[in-house]
Enzyme design. Structure first.
Site, PDB file in Angstrom:
ATOM      1  N   CYS A 263      -3.163 -23.428 -12.262  1.00  0.00           N
ATOM      2  CA  CYS A 263      -4.057 -24.563 -11.957  1.00  0.00           C
ATOM      3  C   CYS A 263      -5.442 -23.956 -11.759  1.00  0.00           C
ATOM      4  CB  CYS A 263      -3.581 -25.300 -10.713  1.00  0.00           C
ATOM      5  SG  CYS A 263      -1.831 -25.778 -10.775  1.00  0.00           S
ATOM      6  N   ALA A 264      -6.124 -23.643 -12.837  1.00  0.00           N
ATOM      7  CA  ALA A 264      -7.188 -22.642 -12.831  1.00  0.00           C
ATOM      8  C   ALA A 264      -8.560 -23.100 -12.334  1.00  0.00           C
ATOM      9  CB  ALA A 264      -7.336 -22.054 -14.233  1.00  0.00           C
ATOM     10  N   ALA A 265      -9.005 -24.312 -12.710  1.00  0.00           N
ATOM     11  CA  ALA A 265     -10.369 -24.721 -12.369  1.00  0.00           C
ATOM     12  C   ALA A 265     -10.568 -24.745 -10.847  1.00  0.00           C
ATOM     13  CB  ALA A 265     -10.655 -26.109 -12.967  1.00  0.00           C
TER      14      ALA A 265
ATOM     15  N   ARG B 256     -13.462 -30.295 -15.688  1.00  0.00           N
ATOM     16  CA  ARG B 256     -13.370 -29.091 -14.852  1.00  0.00           C
ATOM     17  C   ARG B 256     -13.188 -27.853 -15.718  1.00  0.00           C
ATOM     18  NH1 ARG B 256      -9.070 -29.601 -10.178  1.00  0.00           N
ATOM     19  NH2 ARG B 256     -10.184 -27.783  -9.446  1.00  0.00           N
TER      20      ARG B 256
ATOM     21  N   CYS C 243      -5.062 -24.128   0.179  1.00  0.00           N
ATOM     22  CA  CYS C 243      -6.096 -24.176   1.220  1.00  0.00           C
ATOM     23  C   CYS C 243      -5.693 -25.250   2.235  1.00  0.00           C
ATOM     24  CB  CYS C 243      -7.487 -24.432   0.639  1.00  0.00           C
ATOM     25  SG  CYS C 243      -7.593 -25.889  -0.395  1.00  0.00           S
TER      26      CYS C 243
ATOM     27  N   GLY D  34     -12.312 -21.841 -11.418  1.00  0.00           N
ATOM     28  CA  GLY D  34     -12.361 -20.597 -12.157  1.00  0.00           C
ATOM     29  C   GLY D  34     -12.688 -19.323 -11.410  1.00  0.00           C
ATOM     30  N   ASN D  35     -12.974 -19.410 -10.114  1.00  0.00           N
ATOM     31  CA  ASN D  35     -13.287 -18.180  -9.361  1.00  0.00           C
ATOM     32  C   ASN D  35     -12.107 -17.215  -9.330  1.00  0.00           C
ATOM     33  OD1 ASN D  35     -15.921 -18.861  -8.776  1.00  0.00           O
ATOM     34  ND2 ASN D  35     -15.436 -19.830  -6.832  1.00  0.00           N
ATOM     35  N   LYS D  36     -10.908 -17.756  -9.099  1.00  0.00           N
ATOM     36  CA  LYS D  36      -9.718 -16.895  -9.072  1.00  0.00           C
ATOM     37  C   LYS D  36      -9.424 -16.338 -10.464  1.00  0.00           C
ATOM     38  CE  LYS D  36      -7.592 -19.412  -5.194  1.00  0.00           C
ATOM     39  NZ  LYS D  36      -8.533 -20.546  -5.151  1.00  0.00           N
TER      40      LYS D  36
END
Length: 493
Positions: A231-233, A260, A356, A235-237
């Site tokens: 679940c990428a967006a 996104r 989170c 995109g920081n990770k």
């Protein structure tokens, strides 16, 4: 009018976890950034109060406005400096102003307060001493920590060296330290702004909360491997994973939201990521047995969650406890489906799961249910020096919070496939008996709410009961013994 449209757009994105509030504001390229930022921040702070006013007056039904835009307009009309627009929207808002003012007045009388800010839920206004530091992750695809520190020192910042205790993260002015847990993270005072800084614009640094850096850091995929960011967006990770891989190998990144994914593509380009393969696709519909993913060994799963750990998105709405529990149960069910689906990739070695959220329903209970359904996996103990652990008995996991780690609320677990199934059946990493499963985690496994369209294509095997971790399955051994006895009888005959 453009101010309110843009503010509503950013407010909606922030509430959907599509980026940090400040980053969304600065990336909007709005002419008056300070005015926009102030409006969005204040509207978000009073969000639950504004929503109650809007719902009590049935404003959306009578004006056809959407909630984010209505909140922004109502805030400026009732609590801000007055509407800064004209035309039909101002006329509509002025028509309903008296009724909305009456609702606001009744709320103050009911709570026995006189100021608008006194209506705010506990915890929304943080004392200055509790503001979180500004965390910056050095993007090692473009630079090094040493070069970044040198550049910042030449730019007027004062480097105080590596932090050795939590108190070292209380910083003022232009001072900064190196984080004591994550070697590529630098820590600055809360009000430090890098959005117009060369290092940020050039992609040399990523503005990312320390806790959010944990999943990719702990998964630590080696260069050349195949990795999935489920679940990428925004995109920081993903960019952090690419840095760990040194841009070598394949990084499959999925997200269901096309907008996104487009924003994420821009972020990855700025960060210098080249090993990614982006897909506008639901992770639950990805076939683990596809030849395209036959070499996937590492997965980062950060699914949709309540966002209750985010300081700016704390659970301060007016929904009932029953509504909250129903929402958490639905989220936990979805999270478990994603987790079970991720563990189906045949060559998978490790999967990191993060949220989170501060709720055990989305964290320890999801992991507990997953371990019961997937006895071939175990938890990996993480960072022994980390100050906050997962709730008993899952102390191998990590938690993060504003008071113990000076970050947003967060949860991380790392699951690893058994390398020696026979040996590890005798000595499971995590033993969970039926009596240890809480009712809510059992519901997430057995009494799931109706699946959404996005979830409907999930694995058929997920709902099948499997032995709990720690239970021994002696059937193969018994069969071997029987065969040996039969052979002995035949020989004797």
């Amino acid at each position: 009018m453009s101010l309110y449209v843009k503010a509503a757009e950013i407010l909606e994105k922030a509430e959907k976890k599509q980026g940090a509030l400040k980053t969304l504001v600065y990336d909007s390229k709005f002419a008056n950034i300070k005015q926009l930022f102030a409006l969005v921040c204040e509207t978000q702070k009073f969000s639950s109060i504004l929503q109650e006013i809007i719902e009590s007056t049935k404003l959306l039904k009578q004006t056809k406005l959407k909630m984010p835009l209505a909140k922004v307009l109502v805030y400026d009309l009732l609590m801000g400096q007055g509407l800064k627009c004209g035309g039909s929207w101002k006329a509509i808002m002025m028509k309903h102003r008296a009724r909305m003012q009456a609702v606001l007045a009744r709320m103050k009388v009911k709570q026995k307060v006189s100021r608008n800010q006194d209506l705010l839920p506990a915890g929304v206004l943080q004392p200055a001493g509790e503001q979180l530091p500004r965390y910056v992750r050095v993007n090692t695809l473009k630079t090094t920590v040493e070069d970044t520190v040198d550049y910042l020192k030449r730019d007027g910042f004062t480097y105080l060296g590596p932090a050795s205790r939590l108190e070292d993260l209380t910083l003022k002015g232009k001072t900064f330290v190196k984080d004591r847990h994550l070697p590529e993270v630098l820590v600055f005072s809360p009000k430090t702004d890098f959005h117009d800084h060369f290092l940020y614009k050039a992609g040399h640094i990523i503005l990312q909360d320390k806790a959010s850096c944990l999943p990719a850091y702990l998964l630590n995929p080696p260069p050349g491997c195949h990795v999935i960011d489920a679940c990428a967006a925004p995109g920081n990770k993903t960019s952090h994973l690419a840095a760990a891989m040194k841009n070598k190998g394949k990084l499959f990144a999925f997200d269901l939201d096309a907008k996104r994914l487009s924003t994420m593509s821009t972020l990855l380009l700025r960060a210098g990521v080249t090993c990614q393969q982006l897909a506008n696709q639901d992770f639950l519909k990805v076939d683990p047995d596809s030849t395209q993913y036959k070499d996937v060994e590492y997965i980062l799963l950060d699914p949709s969650c309540s966002g209750s750990g985010m300081v700016c998105l704390r659970d301060n709405n007016s929904s009932s406890a029953d509504q909250d529990q129903a929402r958490l149960a639905s989220l936990a069910s979805f999270q478990l489906r994603c987790l079970n689906h991720g563990l189906r990739f045949p060559r998978l070695k490790r999967l990191v799961y993060s949220t989170c959220s501060i709720h055990s329903q989305e964290n320890e209970e999801v992991i507990t249910a997953c371990l019961q359904q997937n006895p071939g996996f175990r938890l990996v103990p993480l960072l022994p020096q980390w100050p906050e652990r997962g709730l008993e008995p899952l102390t191998q996991c990590l938690r993060a919070s504003t008071d113990k780690t000076r970050t947003h609320g967060f949860f991380v677990a790392l699951l690893e496939k058994h390398t020696d199934a026979g040996k590890l059946k005798q000595e499971p990493a995590v033993q969970i008996s039926e009596s240890q499963v809480t009712p809510s985690s059992a519901d997430a496994c057995e009494k799931r709410p109706a699946a959404s369209p996005e979830e409907s294509e999930a694995s058929e095997t997920e709902d099948k009961p499997t032995p709990a971790a720690g239970q021994t399955d002696c059937t193969p051994e018994k069969k071997k013994r029987r065969k040996r006895k039969k052979k002995k009888k035949k020989t004797a005959e």
